[in-house]
Structure formats: structure tokens, C-alpha cells
Design a protein around this motif. Structure first.
Motif, mmCIF file in Angstrom:
data_model
loop_
_atom_site.group_PDB
_atom_site.id
_atom_site.type_symbol
_atom_site.label_atom_id
_atom_site.label_comp_id
_atom_site.label_asym_id
_atom_site.label_seq_id
_atom_site.Cartn_x
_atom_site.Cartn_y
_atom_site.Cartn_z
ATOM 1 N N ASN A 67 -37.817 13.385 -34.784
ATOM 2 C CA ASN A 67 -39.256 13.518 -34.997
ATOM 3 C C ASN A 67 -39.650 13.329 -36.459
ATOM 4 O O ASN A 67 -40.832 13.169 -36.755
ATOM 5 N N LEU A 68 -38.684 13.336 -37.371
ATOM 6 C CA LEU A 68 -39.016 13.193 -38.789
ATOM 7 C C LEU A 68 -39.575 11.815 -39.127
ATOM 8 O O LEU A 68 -40.225 11.659 -40.153
ATOM 9 N N ILE A 69 -39.363 10.820 -38.285
ATOM 10 C CA ILE A 69 -39.970 9.513 -38.588
ATOM 11 C C ILE A 69 -41.486 9.592 -38.472
ATOM 12 O O ILE A 69 -42.192 8.806 -39.083
ATOM 13 N N TYR A 70 -42.000 10.572 -37.728
ATOM 14 C CA TYR A 70 -43.443 10.734 -37.557
ATOM 15 C C TYR A 70 -44.034 11.765 -38.506
ATOM 16 O O TYR A 70 -45.236 11.992 -38.492
ATOM 17 N N GLU A 71 -43.204 12.394 -39.320
ATOM 18 C CA GLU A 71 -43.679 13.439 -40.238
ATOM 19 C C GLU A 71 -44.497 12.821 -41.362
ATOM 20 O O GLU A 71 -44.029 11.917 -42.047
ATOM 21 N N HIS A 91 -42.317 9.788 -51.484
ATOM 22 C CA HIS A 91 -41.465 8.593 -51.463
ATOM 23 C C HIS A 91 -41.101 8.143 -50.048
ATOM 24 O O HIS A 91 -40.319 7.210 -49.877
ATOM 25 N N LYS A 92 -41.686 8.788 -49.045
ATOM 26 C CA LYS A 92 -41.424 8.413 -47.651
ATOM 27 C C LYS A 92 -42.415 7.319 -47.255
ATOM 28 O O LYS A 92 -43.566 7.321 -47.682
ATOM 29 N N TYR A 93 -41.958 6.382 -46.434
ATOM 30 C CA TYR A 93 -42.852 5.333 -45.942
ATOM 31 C C TYR A 93 -42.390 4.888 -44.558
ATOM 32 O O TYR A 93 -41.269 5.156 -44.134
ATOM 33 N N GLU A 94 -43.259 4.224 -43.848
ATOM 34 C CA GLU A 94 -42.945 3.717 -42.505
ATOM 35 C C GLU A 94 -42.283 2.357 -42.644
ATOM 36 O O GLU A 94 -42.906 1.381 -43.048
ATOM 37 N N SER A 95 -41.001 2.296 -42.323
ATOM 38 C CA SER A 95 -40.241 1.053 -42.454
ATOM 39 C C SER A 95 -40.148 0.303 -41.126
ATOM 40 O O SER A 95 -39.654 -0.809 -41.085
ATOM 41 N N TRP A 96 -40.594 0.927 -40.042
ATOM 42 C CA TRP A 96 -40.535 0.357 -38.697
ATOM 43 C C TRP A 96 -39.105 0.072 -38.246
ATOM 44 O O TRP A 96 -38.848 -0.822 -37.468
ATOM 45 N N THR A 97 -38.156 0.875 -38.741
ATOM 46 C CA THR A 97 -36.753 0.723 -38.351
ATOM 47 C C THR A 97 -36.340 1.750 -37.311
ATOM 48 O O THR A 97 -35.303 1.590 -36.675
ATOM 49 N N GLY A 98 -37.111 2.841 -37.182
ATOM 50 C CA GLY A 98 -36.757 3.912 -36.261
ATOM 51 C C GLY A 98 -36.071 5.087 -36.929
ATOM 52 O O GLY A 98 -35.684 6.047 -36.266
ATOM 53 N N ASP A 140 -34.341 -3.975 -49.172
ATOM 54 C CA ASP A 140 -35.484 -4.620 -48.519
ATOM 55 C C ASP A 140 -36.703 -3.690 -48.456
ATOM 56 O O ASP A 140 -37.554 -3.823 -47.603
ATOM 57 N N GLY A 141 -36.764 -2.745 -49.389
ATOM 58 C CA GLY A 141 -37.871 -1.800 -49.419
ATOM 59 C C GLY A 141 -39.071 -2.320 -50.187
ATOM 60 O O GLY A 141 -39.051 -3.419 -50.739
ATOM 61 N N PRO A 142 -40.119 -1.512 -50.236
ATOM 62 C CA PRO A 142 -41.351 -1.925 -50.916
ATOM 63 C C PRO A 142 -41.232 -1.875 -52.438
ATOM 64 O O PRO A 142 -40.335 -1.209 -52.970
ATOM 65 N N GLY A 146 -37.938 -1.738 -54.552
ATOM 66 C CA GLY A 146 -37.354 -2.624 -53.546
ATOM 67 C C GLY A 146 -36.236 -1.994 -52.737
ATOM 68 O O GLY A 146 -35.446 -2.697 -52.120
ATOM 69 N N GLU A 147 -36.144 -0.659 -52.734
ATOM 70 C CA GLU A 147 -35.076 0.038 -52.023
ATOM 71 C C GLU A 147 -35.609 0.707 -50.758
ATOM 72 O O GLU A 147 -36.726 1.212 -50.732
ATOM 73 N N ARG A 148 -34.777 0.708 -49.723
ATOM 74 C CA ARG A 148 -35.070 1.447 -48.486
ATOM 75 C C ARG A 148 -33.904 2.393 -48.240
ATOM 76 O O ARG A 148 -32.813 1.991 -47.870
ATOM 77 N N TRP A 149 -34.156 3.679 -48.475
ATOM 78 C CA TRP A 149 -33.175 4.724 -48.232
ATOM 79 C C TRP A 149 -33.380 5.153 -46.789
ATOM 80 O O TRP A 149 -34.287 5.918 -46.476
ATOM 81 N N CYS A 150 -32.573 4.603 -45.906
ATOM 82 C CA CYS A 150 -32.698 4.773 -44.460
ATOM 83 C C CYS A 150 -31.855 5.975 -44.041
ATOM 84 O O CYS A 150 -30.631 5.920 -44.103
ATOM 85 N N ASN A 151 -32.507 7.062 -43.654
ATOM 86 C CA ASN A 151 -31.828 8.334 -43.428
ATOM 87 C C ASN A 151 -31.773 8.716 -41.959
ATOM 88 O O ASN A 151 -32.693 8.434 -41.200
#
Length: 170
Positions: A67-71, A91-98, A140-142, A146-151
């Protein structure tokens, strides 16, 4: 007392060597974080079975299983095992990765290593305090970094800004 003051109080002694396999700590903490010398099996009773698999066996959760992807509230994301703050909600953003994604971690609270589990090299990252596996960082982040820390969401605990951060667990 504000969050910055609280975060400064989370460390005590000089930094010890990195957990096995990690090659560097990302950024320099305002106060060094002392890694725990705790066997991984001792975390079993402190975290859920799924969180243990992710944190200490380096599993990956299914996309959109947390559920944290929706936080969207303001707050701090902590390591689910030891409660070290790892990311700020700004620093959180919607990456559309799930998976919950961030543009940067809290300096000095993450250590990285290269993994070849998917054949090509990826940069894996861990909590610098307990060694818990968190996820992977991609380029491939914004902007601007330019980083996406995918957790993995199961590897995190969210604390809203209006709540006090819990004491570190060890």
C-alpha cells in the motif's frame, strides 16, 4: 523539536565497516550511523515473514503488493527492521513501476552493492544500519538527479509527519 533534530539524534559512534558485499555508503550522514552486529535470524521475530524474506533473503515483492505505493502524506520512510530513516516523503514520486520510488535517500543511511541476479549488473541497496535489503537504484528517474530508488514496500515503515519517529530498534 523538529524532524531534523530528531534525525540528528539517530546515530552514536563512528561508522564501522560496511555489511558484506556493499561497496559504498550513499552520501555523508550528518552524524555517522553505527551498523548493528546482529545475526539476521534474530530479525525473524521482529518483522513479518514477507518482510524478513525481502530484508534478509533479498527477495522482491510483487508489483503493487504494498500500500505504500499509494501513500501521499508527508512523513518519513523507515527501514522496517531497525527503524533507521531512509527516505523523506518529499523525495517520493509515482514511477508507475508498482513499487514505492524515491529520487534520493537520506544521506549516509543507504549502502550499495552490484548484483548480477538478473544477468546484467544492477545497483542494489541496503539499510546501512541493519543491512536489510531495500531495493535497486536505476538511472531513469526524474531531474535533477535522474535516479529512481525503487524500494520494496514491505521493507519500509511509513511514519506521518504529525507522529513522532520511533526509537531505533536493535
Amino acid at each position: 523539536m523538529n524532524r531534523r533534530t530528531v534525525l540528528k539524534g539517530f546515530a552514536a559512534a563512528p561508522v564501522l565497516p560496511l555489511m558484506p558485499g556493499c561497496t559504498r555508503v550513499v552520501g555523508e550522514a550528518e552524524i555517522p550511523v553505527t551498523p548493528l552486529n546482529k545475526p539476521r535470524k534474530e530479525w525473524r521475530g521482529l518483522v513479518s515473514t514477507r518482510a524478513y524474506e525481502i530484508l534478509f533473503e533479498e527477495a522482491t515483492e510483487r508489483p503493487e503488493s504494498s500500500n505504500l505505493i499509494y501513500e501521499t502524506r508527508e512523513g518519513t520512510y523507515l527501514c522496517a527492521a531497525c527503524y533507521l530513516p531512509l527516505f523523506e516523503s518529499r523525495h517520493k514520486y509515482e514511477s508507475w513501476t508498482g513499487w514505492p520510488s524515491f529520487t534520493e535517500p537520506i544521506a549516509g543511511h543507504i549502502a550499495t552493492k552490484i548484483d548480477f541476479k538478473m544477468i546484467w549488473p544492477r545497483t542494489e541497496y541496503h539499510c546501512v544500519r541493519c543491512g536489510g535489503h531495500q531495493g535497486h537504484v536505476f538511472n531513469d528517474g526524474p531531474p535533477p538527479r535522474g535516479e529512481r530508488w525503487c524500494n520494496n514496500g514491505y521493507a519500509l515503515k511509513f511514519v506521518p509527519v504529525e507522529d513522532a519517529l520511533p526509537a531505533l530498534r536493535g
